[in-house]
Write a protein that holds these residues in place. Structure first.
Motif, PDB file in Angstrom:
ATOM      1  N   THR A 164     -20.878  27.924 -14.587  1.00 31.96           N
ATOM      2  CA  THR A 164     -21.521  26.680 -14.164  1.00 31.96           C
ATOM      3  C   THR A 164     -22.641  26.946 -13.168  1.00 31.96           C
ATOM      4  OG1 THR A 164     -19.413  25.531 -14.468  1.00 31.96           O
ATOM      5  CG2 THR A 164     -21.106  24.392 -13.205  1.00 31.96           C
TER       6      THR A 164
ATOM      7  N   LEU B  49     -25.645  28.190 -15.009  1.00 33.74           N
ATOM      8  CA  LEU B  49     -26.359  27.099 -15.674  1.00 33.74           C
ATOM      9  C   LEU B  49     -27.187  26.295 -14.681  1.00 33.74           C
ATOM     10  CD1 LEU B  49     -23.523  25.840 -18.067  1.00 33.74           C
ATOM     11  CD2 LEU B  49     -25.554  27.157 -18.698  1.00 33.74           C
TER      12      LEU B  49
ATOM     13  N   ALA C 295     -31.998  23.045 -21.206  1.00 33.46           N
ATOM     14  CA  ALA C 295     -30.769  23.035 -22.003  1.00 33.46           C
ATOM     15  C   ALA C 295     -29.538  23.268 -21.116  1.00 33.46           C
ATOM     16  CB  ALA C 295     -30.853  24.106 -23.089  1.00 33.46           C
ATOM     17  N   ALA C 296     -29.670  24.159 -20.124  1.00 25.91           N
ATOM     18  CA  ALA C 296     -28.562  24.409 -19.205  1.00 25.91           C
ATOM     19  C   ALA C 296     -28.220  23.156 -18.407  1.00 25.91           C
ATOM     20  CB  ALA C 296     -28.914  25.561 -18.263  1.00 25.91           C
TER      21      ALA C 296
ATOM     22  N   ALA D   7     -28.666  20.098 -19.367  1.00 28.92           N
ATOM     23  CA  ALA D   7     -28.002  19.160 -20.280  1.00 28.92           C
ATOM     24  C   ALA D   7     -26.534  19.510 -20.456  1.00 28.92           C
ATOM     25  CB  ALA D   7     -28.724  19.165 -21.630  1.00 28.92           C
ATOM     26  N   VAL D   8     -26.228  20.802 -20.518  1.00 31.74           N
ATOM     27  CA  VAL D   8     -24.831  21.223 -20.667  1.00 31.74           C
ATOM     28  C   VAL D   8     -24.019  20.834 -19.435  1.00 31.74           C
ATOM     29  CG1 VAL D   8     -23.313  23.225 -20.846  1.00 31.74           C
ATOM     30  CG2 VAL D   8     -25.373  23.096 -22.249  1.00 31.74           C
ATOM     31  N   VAL D   9     -24.580  21.084 -18.243  1.00 33.96           N
ATOM     32  CA  VAL D   9     -23.855  20.763 -17.006  1.00 33.96           C
ATOM     33  C   VAL D   9     -23.609  19.266 -16.888  1.00 33.96           C
ATOM     34  CG1 VAL D   9     -24.005  20.808 -14.484  1.00 33.96           C
ATOM     35  CG2 VAL D   9     -24.726  22.792 -15.805  1.00 33.96           C
TER      36      VAL D   9
ATOM     37  N   THR E 199     -23.441  16.992 -19.371  1.00 30.84           N
ATOM     38  CA  THR E 199     -22.591  16.429 -20.428  1.00 30.84           C
ATOM     39  C   THR E 199     -21.193  17.032 -20.461  1.00 30.84           C
ATOM     40  OG1 THR E 199     -23.476  18.043 -22.025  1.00 30.84           O
ATOM     41  CG2 THR E 199     -24.583  15.905 -21.863  1.00 30.84           C
ATOM     42  N   LEU E 200     -20.992  18.163 -19.800  1.00 28.64           N
ATOM     43  CA  LEU E 200     -19.690  18.825 -19.863  1.00 28.64           C
ATOM     44  C   LEU E 200     -18.555  17.948 -19.351  1.00 28.64           C
ATOM     45  CD1 LEU E 200     -18.420  21.478 -20.736  1.00 28.64           C
ATOM     46  CD2 LEU E 200     -18.739  22.347 -18.409  1.00 28.64           C
TER      47      LEU E 200
END
Length: 233
Positions: free
Chosen positions: A37, A40, A76-77, A79-81, A83-84
């Protein structure tokens, strides 16, 4: 350890240090998740710098494309953090064991934003320090060049497998300076100086942490003895 270990292998050292820290309640999977995390969030904080470098005039097409890829990876990183936590809390996914384990450990939105702000501030400080180093070595004040050097070195450090982390960052940063028109010897000297200062700064932080922890241990050991002496008097 990043000086000699290949890329990403130094993470094992971090995991071992945190796991053996007194009072640490987190297990190895949780520590690994926190490192992922943080990586990211680190990429997300670097994205604005990379996008500015990609659009900066005077760079070649290859350099622009490289910085654009770094910036896109940071977006993109992020967005992952973001939405996770929602994905981990999805009722459809809660029937899976991984989702149930991830749900209470996913970084909440507020915590992610706070971490992003702190990491972004650290990138600004590093870029400012690199600008001052440029001037100190007679290469002139150029915050954009220092920012591009920082992006190139950081992108090289993110490679999954590479030479020693510090050596990879020196090579990537020096290459960026050479492409920007700085002589080879000056570029290598600057990259080595920047990496040396980074290592010394990390060593200073480690020494400060060890000193603080040792002083607290001594204070805890000495407190009962001081209390007994006061009772006697």
């Amino acid at each position: 350890m990043g000086i000699v270990l290949p890329g990403r292998f130094d993470e094992l050292v971090r995991i071992a240090i945190v796991r053996r820290f007194p009072g640490c309640p987190a297990g190895i999977p949780t520590i690994c998740l926190s490192l992922v995390t943080l990586g990211l969030i680190d990429s997300a904080a670097l994205a604005p710098f990379a996008m500015i470098a990609a659009g900066w005039p005077g760079n070649s097409v290859g350099v622009r494309v490289g910085f654009a890829i770094v910036g896109a990876g940071g977006i993109a990183a992020a967005a992952v953090v973001l939405t996770l936590p929602r994905v981990a809390a999805s009722p459809r996914l809660m029937r899976f064991r991984l989702a149930r384990w991830l749900a209470p450990r996913a970084t909440p939105l507020r915590g992610a934003i706070e971490a992003w702000a702190l990491v972004s501030a650290s990138w600004v400080v590093r870029a400012t320090a690199l600008t001052l180093l440029l001037a100190a070595l007679g290469l002139g004040y150029s915050f954009p060049l220092a920012m591009m050097f920082l992006c190139a070195a950081s992108a090289a450090a993110a490679l999954p497998i590479a030479l020693g982390g510090a050596a990879t960052q020196v090579g990537a940063g020096a290459t960026l300076l050479i492409v920007s028109g700085i002589g080879t010897s000056e570029a290598l000297g600057y990259a080595l100086a920047a990496q040396t200062l980074l290592i010394l700064s990390g060593a200073a932080v480690l020494l400060l942490a060890v000193t603080w922890r040792t002083s607290r241990w001594f204070a805890g050991v000495a407190a009962p003895h001081l209390g007994s002496l006061r009772l006697r008097f």
